[in-house]
Scaffold this motif. Sequence first.
Motif, PDB file in Angstrom:
ATOM      1  N   LYS A 279       0.845  -1.201   0.155  1.00 52.05           N
ATOM      2  CA  LYS A 279      -0.014   0.049   0.043  1.00 52.05           C
ATOM      3  C   LYS A 279       1.012   1.255   0.223  1.00 52.05           C
ATOM      4  O   LYS A 279       1.838   1.405   0.761  1.00 52.05           O
ATOM      5  CB  LYS A 279      -1.003   0.120   1.041  1.00 52.05           C
ATOM      6  CG  LYS A 279      -1.956  -1.179   1.164  1.00 52.05           C
ATOM      7  CD  LYS A 279      -2.932  -0.874   0.048  1.00 52.05           C
ATOM      8  CE  LYS A 279      -4.025  -1.779  -0.160  1.00 52.05           C
ATOM      9  NZ  LYS A 279      -5.235  -1.589  -1.237  1.00 52.05           N
ATOM     10  N   SER A 280       0.531   2.136  -0.702  1.00 55.40           N
ATOM     11  CA  SER A 280       1.362   3.227  -1.084  1.00 55.40           C
ATOM     12  C   SER A 280       1.072   4.555   0.067  1.00 55.40           C
ATOM     13  O   SER A 280       0.123   4.923  -0.030  1.00 55.40           O
ATOM     14  CB  SER A 280       0.985   3.879  -2.533  1.00 55.40           C
ATOM     15  OG  SER A 280       1.659   5.062  -2.727  1.00 55.40           O
ATOM     16  N   LEU A 281       2.338   4.760   0.871  1.00 55.43           N
ATOM     17  CA  LEU A 281       2.202   5.966   1.651  1.00 55.43           C
ATOM     18  C   LEU A 281       2.445   7.362   1.192  1.00 55.43           C
ATOM     19  O   LEU A 281       1.751   8.236   1.277  1.00 55.43           O
ATOM     20  CB  LEU A 281       3.646   5.820   2.530  1.00 55.43           C
ATOM     21  CG  LEU A 281       3.709   7.125   3.493  1.00 55.43           C
ATOM     22  CD1 LEU A 281       2.629   6.877   4.881  1.00 55.43           C
ATOM     23  CD2 LEU A 281       4.998   6.632   4.298  1.00 55.43           C
ATOM     24  N   ALA A 282       3.273   7.198  -0.193  1.00 57.11           N
ATOM     25  CA  ALA A 282       3.208   8.473  -1.170  1.00 57.11           C
ATOM     26  C   ALA A 282       1.942   9.044  -1.617  1.00 57.11           C
ATOM     27  O   ALA A 282       2.005  10.073  -1.570  1.00 57.11           O
ATOM     28  CB  ALA A 282       4.197   8.042  -2.152  1.00 57.11           C
ATOM     29  N   ASN A 283       1.102   8.005  -2.001  1.00 59.92           N
ATOM     30  CA  ASN A 283      -0.126   8.341  -2.398  1.00 59.92           C
ATOM     31  C   ASN A 283      -1.227   8.581  -1.238  1.00 59.92           C
ATOM     32  O   ASN A 283      -2.054   9.516  -1.346  1.00 59.92           O
ATOM     33  CB  ASN A 283      -0.845   7.313  -3.286  1.00 59.92           C
ATOM     34  CG  ASN A 283      -0.327   7.242  -4.507  1.00 59.92           C
ATOM     35  OD1 ASN A 283       0.639   8.530  -4.877  1.00 59.92           O
ATOM     36  ND2 ASN A 283      -0.525   6.257  -5.404  1.00 59.92           N
ATOM     37  N   GLY A 284      -1.037   7.726  -0.421  1.00 57.61           N
ATOM     38  CA  GLY A 284      -1.996   7.997   0.824  1.00 57.61           C
ATOM     39  C   GLY A 284      -1.897   9.023   1.851  1.00 57.61           C
ATOM     40  O   GLY A 284      -2.968   9.610   2.331  1.00 57.61           O
ATOM     41  N   ILE A 285      -0.758   9.736   1.916  1.00 55.58           N
ATOM     42  CA  ILE A 285      -0.545  10.933   2.787  1.00 55.58           C
ATOM     43  C   ILE A 285      -1.246  12.074   2.080  1.00 55.58           C
ATOM     44  O   ILE A 285      -2.034  12.782   2.864  1.00 55.58           O
ATOM     45  CB  ILE A 285       0.914  11.290   3.374  1.00 55.58           C
ATOM     46  CG1 ILE A 285       1.134   9.979   4.327  1.00 55.58           C
ATOM     47  CG2 ILE A 285       0.889  12.603   4.158  1.00 55.58           C
ATOM     48  CD1 ILE A 285       0.240   9.855   5.348  1.00 55.58           C
ATOM     49  N   PRO A 286      -0.893  12.255   0.929  1.00 61.01           N
ATOM     50  CA  PRO A 286      -1.465  13.466  -0.041  1.00 61.01           C
ATOM     51  C   PRO A 286      -3.092  13.345  -0.008  1.00 61.01           C
ATOM     52  O   PRO A 286      -3.649  14.359   0.116  1.00 61.01           O
ATOM     53  CB  PRO A 286      -0.861  13.519  -1.256  1.00 61.01           C
ATOM     54  CG  PRO A 286       0.678  12.950  -0.847  1.00 61.01           C
ATOM     55  CD  PRO A 286       0.174  11.687   0.131  1.00 61.01           C
ATOM     56  N   MET A 287      -3.538  12.302  -0.358  1.00 58.74           N
ATOM     57  CA  MET A 287      -4.911  11.940  -0.314  1.00 58.74           C
ATOM     58  C   MET A 287      -5.670  11.942   0.859  1.00 58.74           C
ATOM     59  O   MET A 287      -6.652  12.620   1.085  1.00 58.74           O
ATOM     60  CB  MET A 287      -4.999  10.574  -0.880  1.00 58.74           C
ATOM     61  CG  MET A 287      -6.374  10.246  -1.659  1.00 58.74           C
ATOM     62  SD  MET A 287      -6.641   8.420  -2.330  1.00 58.74           S
ATOM     63  CE  MET A 287      -5.288   8.545  -3.570  1.00 58.74           C
ATOM     64  N   ALA A 288      -4.928  11.618   2.212  1.00 61.85           N
ATOM     65  CA  ALA A 288      -5.828  11.935   3.382  1.00 61.85           C
ATOM     66  C   ALA A 288      -5.795  13.252   3.686  1.00 61.85           C
ATOM     67  O   ALA A 288      -6.789  13.506   4.392  1.00 61.85           O
ATOM     68  CB  ALA A 288      -4.967  11.189   4.416  1.00 61.85           C
ATOM     69  N   ASN A 289      -4.875  14.081   3.154  1.00 61.25           N
ATOM     70  CA  ASN A 289      -5.040  15.755   3.538  1.00 61.25           C
ATOM     71  C   ASN A 289      -6.052  16.151   2.817  1.00 61.25           C
ATOM     72  O   ASN A 289      -6.777  17.099   3.193  1.00 61.25           O
ATOM     73  CB  ASN A 289      -3.758  16.409   3.101  1.00 61.25           C
ATOM     74  CG  ASN A 289      -2.633  16.173   4.138  1.00 61.25           C
ATOM     75  OD1 ASN A 289      -2.762  15.668   5.242  1.00 61.25           O
ATOM     76  ND2 ASN A 289      -1.303  15.940   3.634  1.00 61.25           N
ATOM     77  N   ILE A 290      -6.634  15.564   1.668  1.00 59.80           N
ATOM     78  CA  ILE A 290      -7.813  16.009   0.927  1.00 59.80           C
ATOM     79  C   ILE A 290      -9.253  15.296   1.462  1.00 59.80           C
ATOM     80  O   ILE A 290      -9.987  16.073   1.699  1.00 59.80           O
ATOM     81  CB  ILE A 290      -7.708  15.593  -0.628  1.00 59.80           C
ATOM     82  CG1 ILE A 290      -6.353  16.387  -1.126  1.00 59.80           C
ATOM     83  CG2 ILE A 290      -8.949  15.822  -1.178  1.00 59.80           C
ATOM     84  CD1 ILE A 290      -6.029  16.165  -2.488  1.00 59.80           C
ATOM     85  N   LEU A 291      -9.035  14.259   1.636  1.00 62.93           N
ATOM     86  CA  LEU A 291     -10.267  13.489   1.977  1.00 62.93           C
ATOM     87  C   LEU A 291     -10.630  13.674   3.464  1.00 62.93           C
ATOM     88  O   LEU A 291     -11.817  13.913   3.756  1.00 62.93           O
ATOM     89  CB  LEU A 291     -10.044  11.923   1.866  1.00 62.93           C
ATOM     90  CG  LEU A 291      -9.714  11.463   0.671  1.00 62.93           C
ATOM     91  CD1 LEU A 291      -9.586   9.786   0.526  1.00 62.93           C
ATOM     92  CD2 LEU A 291     -11.181  11.741  -0.399  1.00 62.93           C
TER      93      LEU A 291
END
Length: 338
Positions: A279-291
């Motif tokens: 699972k991608s931390l690089a995608n997960g953190i920026p996406m979490a900041n939006i969601l």
Amino acid sequence: MLSKLKKLYDLIDGFVLIMLTAIGIALLAPEFGSSRGPLHLGTVTSLGVALVFFLHGAALSRDKLVAGARHWRLHVFVQAFTYVVFPVVGLLLMLSLRNSLPPDLLLGVFYLCALPSTVSSSVAMTSMARGNVPGAIFNATISGLIGMAVTPLLMGLVISASGASMPLGKALTGVALQLLLPFALGQLLRPLIANWLAKKKHITNKIDRGVIVLIVYSSFCDATAQGLWHHYQWQTIAAVMGLAAVLLFVVLGTTTFVARRLHFSVEDEITAVFCGSKKSLANGIPMANILFAGHPALGLLVLPLMVYHQLQLIVCSVIAARYADRDALVEDRAAARA
């Protein structure tokens, strides 16, 4: 007893020892190796990943690349585990543990399960394990693109966050610049440097491993510098570690079992296991900041992802080193059938 000690020694090879040493240094002095620290490892690791993709592009023949893209069974396998099996497991965990753990933490577990696969570490570890690199590049890249739409949709179904969206253009540009462009340049320069790279294969293998160590080191430095291990009670950290460990080993075991039942080659099995379990931390953190923008428990929501990310790098690195030893793998399979 001696045979067990020998097996343990064979498992803990130089690469694993270096990685564990890097983790120890990161825990003791995180500010030195954080993404924005004096070593600027955020930039260094990005350049390292680009170099890895350049070398893969130069080393891979176009025939093998086309064959990798046409391997539909492998692609369906990886994407099904990423966006069907993982979310179902996450939903089951939410329902079964809703009376035992905080709701925000369980939502974070489902968020982890809804994310796309990693790109850089999946490809680097597949290469180190001598797996199907074209298949890994295709699946890891397409997983990230699919996740830009599917992950918010899955989260929306769970938390009714229908207004969430992703900056698609920026994400596509990042993928193109860091991954696809170096790979394409490698393909263009392949006629000039392919023979030289074939003679220096041991160097490219060391670069793959070196980039993985840098990713692990920088990741642990960032997590420690942000106070991941101090902001929460030890019971919460222990519960998240336990959930992450169970989730990882279940998925690793299941992907390996199903890949062998489908009679995948060892190379395809390696790609299926690494791309289907990460699972991608690089995608997960920026996406979490939006969601989860403005959510007071954002740290708790991403805690499962951060713990899982660290664990998957360590465990999958050991597995990759084991896969790289084909003779030992063949002996293990023969013994299992006996």
